[in-house]
Design an enzyme around this catalytic site. Structure first.
Site, mmCIF file in Angstrom:
data_model
loop_
_atom_site.group_PDB
_atom_site.id
_atom_site.type_symbol
_atom_site.label_atom_id
_atom_site.label_comp_id
_atom_site.label_asym_id
_atom_site.label_seq_id
_atom_site.Cartn_x
_atom_site.Cartn_y
_atom_site.Cartn_z
ATOM 1 N N ASP A 127 0.829 -1.100 0.296
ATOM 2 C CA ASP A 127 0.196 -0.014 0.002
ATOM 3 C C ASP A 127 1.214 1.231 -0.390
ATOM 4 O OD1 ASP A 127 -2.919 0.037 0.485
ATOM 5 O OD2 ASP A 127 -1.900 1.868 1.399
ATOM 6 N N ASP A 170 5.085 2.357 -3.840
ATOM 7 C CA ASP A 170 3.927 2.651 -5.057
ATOM 8 C C ASP A 170 3.624 1.089 -5.768
ATOM 9 O OD1 ASP A 170 1.951 3.585 -7.106
ATOM 10 O OD2 ASP A 170 3.428 4.910 -7.665
ATOM 11 N N ASP A 178 -7.142 -4.888 -4.992
ATOM 12 C CA ASP A 178 -9.207 -3.565 -5.235
ATOM 13 C C ASP A 178 -8.508 -2.161 -5.435
ATOM 14 O OD1 ASP A 178 -11.667 -2.716 -3.805
ATOM 15 O OD2 ASP A 178 -10.938 -3.719 -1.958
ATOM 16 N N CYS A 181 -15.122 -0.916 -5.097
ATOM 17 C CA CYS A 181 -16.138 -0.750 -4.061
ATOM 18 C C CYS A 181 -17.411 -0.172 -4.897
ATOM 19 C CB CYS A 181 -16.340 -0.264 -3.065
ATOM 20 S SG CYS A 181 -14.845 1.343 -2.385
#
Length: 438
Positions: A279, A307, A323, A376
């Site tokens: 992350d 990155d 995700d 999402c």
């Protein structure tokens, strides 16, 4: 600290860029359970239909809303949201509590205006809401359900007018907490939750989910502090279930792992899997490492900061979870502040980033490996369009069917599947499985 005072503090922090759930968690330790519930209800009621409350107030004010003192603006927003949404709550104590904070912050001169506007809306507000509720105008539909007009327009363009309006309604529905629990521990933890006065029951589709009928304050839930359960929407759990099915005990790269919730759930369900998580946020990386330590999983998982377009895996992954950063439009019911910070231009920017990340993910798996791409979001620009553009540029990659069926799993057009946010434990989610041919 009282609930009304806490709500005003959280509302101010959200206006400065904080997430409501995190701001509420910071003050929760200073509140009784009743005040904690009141603060959460006021903040989320005001956030979900922020544009509507602002519209109603501006119609009843004789001076521009933006010229009022900041504490007066905040008190009016929370007061009106409480008046319209909390039907069993006596508005008198709410008004008085908000007025006391106004006086303490030097807005004594605007207290009469505050009382006058809300008293008038006590008489007239419901009639205005009823007119908006039956209107077919997209502007009125968006305002009534608390959506940016551009967001409703995208929903209606992509899903059709009927489905678009249904999504608008679902985005305004109260969301409840569900918890990921290892299947072998679910019954025992539900017994402990019931003993603590928490109403809960098992999901009928996911054998590692426990549903509750509350917004939840996780530290009060038995087993949370010990790492035995964690809050997670059932939409995310479908992605975890897919990952368990495809990982087959191999090496997994969680490419944008955030706080590591999906990765640690995967490790909990399959003790043969090893995981590497990336992350770009140092804070989220620290949280993910702490989560693995708490749950005793750090011997099979490593989390790195950097990155995802540049990092090199320590080991070649058999499966990549991507995700991707997105608009969060599927979670606007649970995180309503997100819809007021998003724009069509930002969606376009994100879709470009998503394409680059997906292409990178596919380059990291060997022939015969797979990538699970998820967001999402309920916008096709971030989902089918991204997958389609990457597939058209790579002859070595094909889509595979999503391996599970569910009552709210809907086929994408034409790629991937959506989790429809019909239930209060699920957010809107998209998922596609891509296979690199050998």
């Amino acid at each position: 600290m009282k609930g009304i005072e806490a709500a005003l503090l959280v509302w101010k922090e959200v206006g400065e860029g904080a997430f409501a759930s995190e701001a509420l968690r910071r003050v929760s330790g200073q509140l009784s359970p009743g005040d904690r519930k009141l603060a959460a209800l006021l903040v989320y009621s005001a956030l979900r239909r922020r544009s509507l409350w602002r519209f109603m107030l501006e119609k009843r004010l004789r001076r521009p809303f933006k010229e009022l003192k900041p504490i007066t603006r905040d008190a009016l927003m929370l007061g009106l949201a409480g008046l319209m949404e909390l039907k069993r709550f006596n508005p008198g104590p709410l008004y008085n509590g908000l007025a006391q904070v106004m006086k303490a912050q030097g807005a004594d001169d605007e207290v009469p205006l505050f009382h006058g506007v809300l008293k008038r809306l006590e008489r007239e507000g419901q009639e205005l809401l009823d007119r908006l509720r039956v209107s077919s105008s997209p502007r009125d539909v968006a305002m009534y359900h608390g959506l940016p007009l551009w967001g409703l327009s995208l929903f209606m363009d992509q899903w059709g007018p009927k489905k678009g309006r249904e999504l608008a309604r679902l985005m305004g529905m109260t969301r409840y907490s569900s918890f990921f629990v290892p299947p072998s521990e679910r019954e025992g933890l539900m017994d402990a939750m019931r003993s603590a006065g928490i109403r809960c029951w098992p999901s009928d589709e996911l054998d590692f989910s426990v549903r509750t009928c509350s917004h939840g304050f996780p530290p009060e839930v038995p087993g949370y502090r010990e790492g035995l359960l964690r809050p997670m929407s059932e939409s995310s759990m479908w992605v975890v279930r897919c990952a368990v099915h495809l990982a087959k005990g191999g090496r997994v790269l969680d490419m944008c792992c955030g706080r590591g919730v999906k990765g640690s759930a995967l490790l909990s369900l399959d003790d043969r899997v090893t995981l590497e998580g990336w992350d770009i946020s140092e804070g989220k990386v620290r949280a993910a490492r702490g989560d693995l330590d708490l749950r005793g999983l750090s011997d099979r998982g490593v989390i790195r900061a950097g990155d995802a377009l540049d990092l090199i895996p320590e080991e070649e992954p058999h499966l990549v979870l991507l995700d991707a950063p997105c608009s969060g439009s599927g979670t606007w019911g649970r995180h309503p502040e997100g819809k007021w910070r998003m724009s069509p231009e930002e969606v376009d920017r994100l879709s470009g980033l998503q394409r680059r990340l997906l292409d990178r993910a596919l380059s990291l798996v060997p022939k015969g490996g797979r990538v699970i791409y998820s967001t999402c979001s309920l916008f096709r620009e971030e989902n089918e369009r991204v997958v389609g553009e990457v597939l058209s540029s790579r002859r070595d990659v094909v889509e595979e069917p999503f391996p599970f069926r569910g009552a709210d799993i809907v086929k994408g057009r034409p790629f991937g599947v959506y989790v429809w946010p019909r239930l209060p434990w699920a957010d809107g989610f998209y998922c596609a499985v891509l296979y690199r041919r050998g």
